[in-house]
Design a protein around this motif. Structure first.
Motif, PDB file in Angstrom:
ATOM      1  N   GLY A 192       0.819  -1.223   0.000  1.00  0.00           N
ATOM      2  CA  GLY A 192       0.000   0.000   0.000  1.00  0.00           C
ATOM      3  C   GLY A 192       0.843   1.259   0.000  1.00  0.00           C
ATOM      4  N   LYS A 193       1.905   1.250   0.803  1.00  0.00           N
ATOM      5  CA  LYS A 193       2.793   2.425   0.848  1.00  0.00           C
ATOM      6  C   LYS A 193       3.495   2.618  -0.497  1.00  0.00           C
ATOM      7  CE  LYS A 193       3.978   2.208   5.762  1.00  0.00           C
ATOM      8  NZ  LYS A 193       5.077   1.971   6.703  1.00  0.00           N
ATOM      9  N   ILE A 194       3.921   1.520  -1.080  1.00  0.00           N
ATOM     10  CA  ILE A 194       4.615   1.612  -2.366  1.00  0.00           C
ATOM     11  C   ILE A 194       3.680   2.167  -3.436  1.00  0.00           C
ATOM     12  CG2 ILE A 194       5.682   0.265  -4.212  1.00  0.00           C
ATOM     13  CD1 ILE A 194       6.765  -1.611  -2.053  1.00  0.00           C
ATOM     14  N   LEU A 195       2.449   1.672  -3.468  1.00  0.00           N
ATOM     15  CA  LEU A 195       1.491   2.159  -4.463  1.00  0.00           C
ATOM     16  C   LEU A 195       1.144   3.621  -4.239  1.00  0.00           C
ATOM     17  CD1 LEU A 195      -0.873  -0.904  -4.831  1.00  0.00           C
ATOM     18  CD2 LEU A 195       0.844  -0.070  -6.421  1.00  0.00           C
ATOM     19  N   THR A 196       1.053   4.041  -2.975  1.00  0.00           N
ATOM     20  CA  THR A 196       0.792   5.451  -2.683  1.00  0.00           C
ATOM     21  C   THR A 196       1.916   6.326  -3.218  1.00  0.00           C
ATOM     22  OG1 THR A 196      -0.391   4.800  -0.679  1.00  0.00           O
ATOM     23  CG2 THR A 196       0.319   7.098  -0.832  1.00  0.00           C
ATOM     24  N   GLU A 197       3.157   5.882  -3.003  1.00  0.00           N
ATOM     25  CA  GLU A 197       4.299   6.659  -3.493  1.00  0.00           C
ATOM     26  C   GLU A 197       4.353   6.668  -5.020  1.00  0.00           C
ATOM     27  OE1 GLU A 197       7.293   4.602  -1.403  1.00  0.00           O
ATOM     28  OE2 GLU A 197       6.919   5.668   0.467  1.00  0.00           O
ATOM     29  N   LEU A 198       4.022   5.549  -5.645  1.00  0.00           N
ATOM     30  CA  LEU A 198       4.012   5.509  -7.109  1.00  0.00           C
ATOM     31  C   LEU A 198       2.939   6.429  -7.680  1.00  0.00           C
ATOM     32  CD1 LEU A 198       4.574   1.726  -7.894  1.00  0.00           C
ATOM     33  CD2 LEU A 198       6.142   3.609  -8.323  1.00  0.00           C
ATOM     34  N   ARG A 199       1.770   6.447  -7.048  1.00  0.00           N
ATOM     35  CA  ARG A 199       0.696   7.346  -7.514  1.00  0.00           C
ATOM     36  C   ARG A 199       1.105   8.810  -7.351  1.00  0.00           C
ATOM     37  NH1 ARG A 199      -2.881   3.757  -4.488  1.00  0.00           N
ATOM     38  NH2 ARG A 199      -3.623   2.214  -5.964  1.00  0.00           N
ATOM     39  N   LEU A 200       1.746   9.126  -6.220  1.00  0.00           N
ATOM     40  CA  LEU A 200       2.215  10.495  -5.987  1.00  0.00           C
ATOM     41  C   LEU A 200       3.249  10.883  -7.033  1.00  0.00           C
ATOM     42  CD1 LEU A 200       2.112  12.933  -4.032  1.00  0.00           C
ATOM     43  CD2 LEU A 200       4.017  11.898  -2.823  1.00  0.00           C
ATOM     44  N   ALA A 232       3.534   9.633 -10.027  1.00  0.00           N
ATOM     45  CA  ALA A 232       2.885   9.735 -11.331  1.00  0.00           C
ATOM     46  C   ALA A 232       2.068  11.007 -11.454  1.00  0.00           C
ATOM     47  CB  ALA A 232       1.991   8.515 -11.553  1.00  0.00           C
ATOM     48  N   LYS A 233       1.402  11.384 -10.369  1.00  0.00           N
ATOM     49  CA  LYS A 233       0.515  12.548 -10.422  1.00  0.00           C
ATOM     50  C   LYS A 233       1.283  13.859 -10.388  1.00  0.00           C
ATOM     51  CE  LYS A 233      -3.373  12.215  -8.237  1.00  0.00           C
ATOM     52  NZ  LYS A 233      -4.382  12.174  -7.176  1.00  0.00           N
ATOM     53  N   LYS A 234       2.240  13.980  -9.472  1.00  0.00           N
ATOM     54  CA  LYS A 234       2.925  15.257  -9.272  1.00  0.00           C
ATOM     55  C   LYS A 234       4.349  15.276  -9.807  1.00  0.00           C
ATOM     56  CE  LYS A 234       0.265  16.630  -5.274  1.00  0.00           C
ATOM     57  NZ  LYS A 234       0.312  17.160  -3.920  1.00  0.00           N
ATOM     58  N   GLY A 235       4.829  14.147 -10.299  1.00  0.00           N
ATOM     59  CA  GLY A 235       6.201  14.106 -10.794  1.00  0.00           C
ATOM     60  C   GLY A 235       7.223  14.192  -9.674  1.00  0.00           C
ATOM     61  N   ASP A 236       6.885  13.671  -8.531  1.00  0.00           N
ATOM     62  CA  ASP A 236       7.750  13.747  -7.353  1.00  0.00           C
ATOM     63  C   ASP A 236       8.863  12.695  -7.451  1.00  0.00           C
ATOM     64  OD1 ASP A 236       8.876  14.059  -4.892  1.00  0.00           O
ATOM     65  OD2 ASP A 236       7.067  13.614  -3.739  1.00  0.00           O
ATOM     66  N   LEU A 285       9.239   8.627  -6.149  1.00  0.00           N
ATOM     67  CA  LEU A 285       9.577   7.577  -7.096  1.00  0.00           C
ATOM     68  C   LEU A 285      10.825   6.827  -6.650  1.00  0.00           C
ATOM     69  CD1 LEU A 285       9.029   6.171  -9.789  1.00  0.00           C
ATOM     70  CD2 LEU A 285      10.476   7.890 -10.873  1.00  0.00           C
ATOM     71  N   THR A 286      11.830   7.546  -6.179  1.00  0.00           N
ATOM     72  CA  THR A 286      13.054   6.910  -5.708  1.00  0.00           C
ATOM     73  C   THR A 286      12.772   6.000  -4.516  1.00  0.00           C
ATOM     74  OG1 THR A 286      14.299   8.843  -6.424  1.00  0.00           O
ATOM     75  CG2 THR A 286      15.391   7.366  -4.904  1.00  0.00           C
ATOM     76  N   LEU A 287      11.958   6.489  -3.583  1.00  0.00           N
ATOM     77  CA  LEU A 287      11.614   5.697  -2.410  1.00  0.00           C
ATOM     78  C   LEU A 287      10.823   4.439  -2.797  1.00  0.00           C
ATOM     79  CD1 LEU A 287      12.033   5.835   0.602  1.00  0.00           C
ATOM     80  CD2 LEU A 287       9.889   7.068   0.803  1.00  0.00           C
ATOM     81  N   ALA A 288       9.866   4.610  -3.710  1.00  0.00           N
ATOM     82  CA  ALA A 288       9.074   3.460  -4.149  1.00  0.00           C
ATOM     83  C   ALA A 288       9.947   2.439  -4.875  1.00  0.00           C
ATOM     84  CB  ALA A 288       7.944   3.930  -5.060  1.00  0.00           C
TER      85      ALA A 288
END
Length: 121
Positions: free
Chosen positions: A12-20, A22-26, A30-33
Motif C-alpha cells: 500500500g505504501k509503495i502504491l501510494t508513493e508511485l501514484r504520488l 505519477a501525479k505530481k512528478g515527485d 519515485l526513488t523511495l518506491a
C-alpha cells in the motif's frame, strides 16, 4: 531462537508513493518506491508480497521498465506460462464437386466485393 521482525515495507505504501510520483512528478517518492520495490524483488523472502504488488498496473509498469524482476522470480520458482497449443492439423477429406463449386463461388464473390467501390465514401 529469536523471532524475525516483520517487513516494514507494505504494498500500500509503495502504491501510494508511485501514484504520488505519477501525479505530481515527485522524484523523491519515485526513488523511495523504487528502492522498496527492489528490496521486495531481490529478496526471496518477500517474493510473494512482490508478486501481489505486481497486480497493480502502475507497479507492473515500473517493474517492466526499471526492475525487470518479475520474470526472474517466476523462472526461479519454476512457474511457467502454458504454451499455446499449435493449430491442429485436421485430416482433410476429399472435397466433393459441389463443395468445390461453392468454395469457388465464395472466392469469386469475395474478390468482386473487394473491387466494388463503396457507396458511403
Amino acid at each position: 531462537m529469536a523471532k524475525t521482525a516483520p517487513s516494514r515495507i507494505s504494498g500500500g505504501k509503495i502504491l501510494t508513493e508511485l501514484r504520488l510520483a505519477a501525479k505530481k512528478g515527485d522524484r523523491a517518492a519515485l526513488t523511495l518506491a523504487l528502492d522498496r520495490m527492489r528490496t521486495l524483488a531481490h529478496s526471496p523472502k518477500y517474493w510473494e508480497k512482490y508478486l501481489t504488488l505486481l497486480r497493480n498496473p502502475l507497479a507492473r509498469l515500473v517493474d517492466m521498465l526499471v526492475i525487470k524482476q518479475g520474470e526472474r522470480i517466476a523462472h526461479q520458482k519454476g512457474w511457467k506460462l502454458p504454451r499455446p497449443a499449435p493449430p491442429g492439423e485436421k485430416p482433410r477429406k476429399p472435397m466433393s464437386k459441389a463443395a468445390k463449386m461453392r468454395a469457388a463461388r465464395a472466392r469469386a464473390a469475395a474478390a468482386a466485393a473487394a473491387l466494388q467501390i463503396s457507396l458511403f465514401e
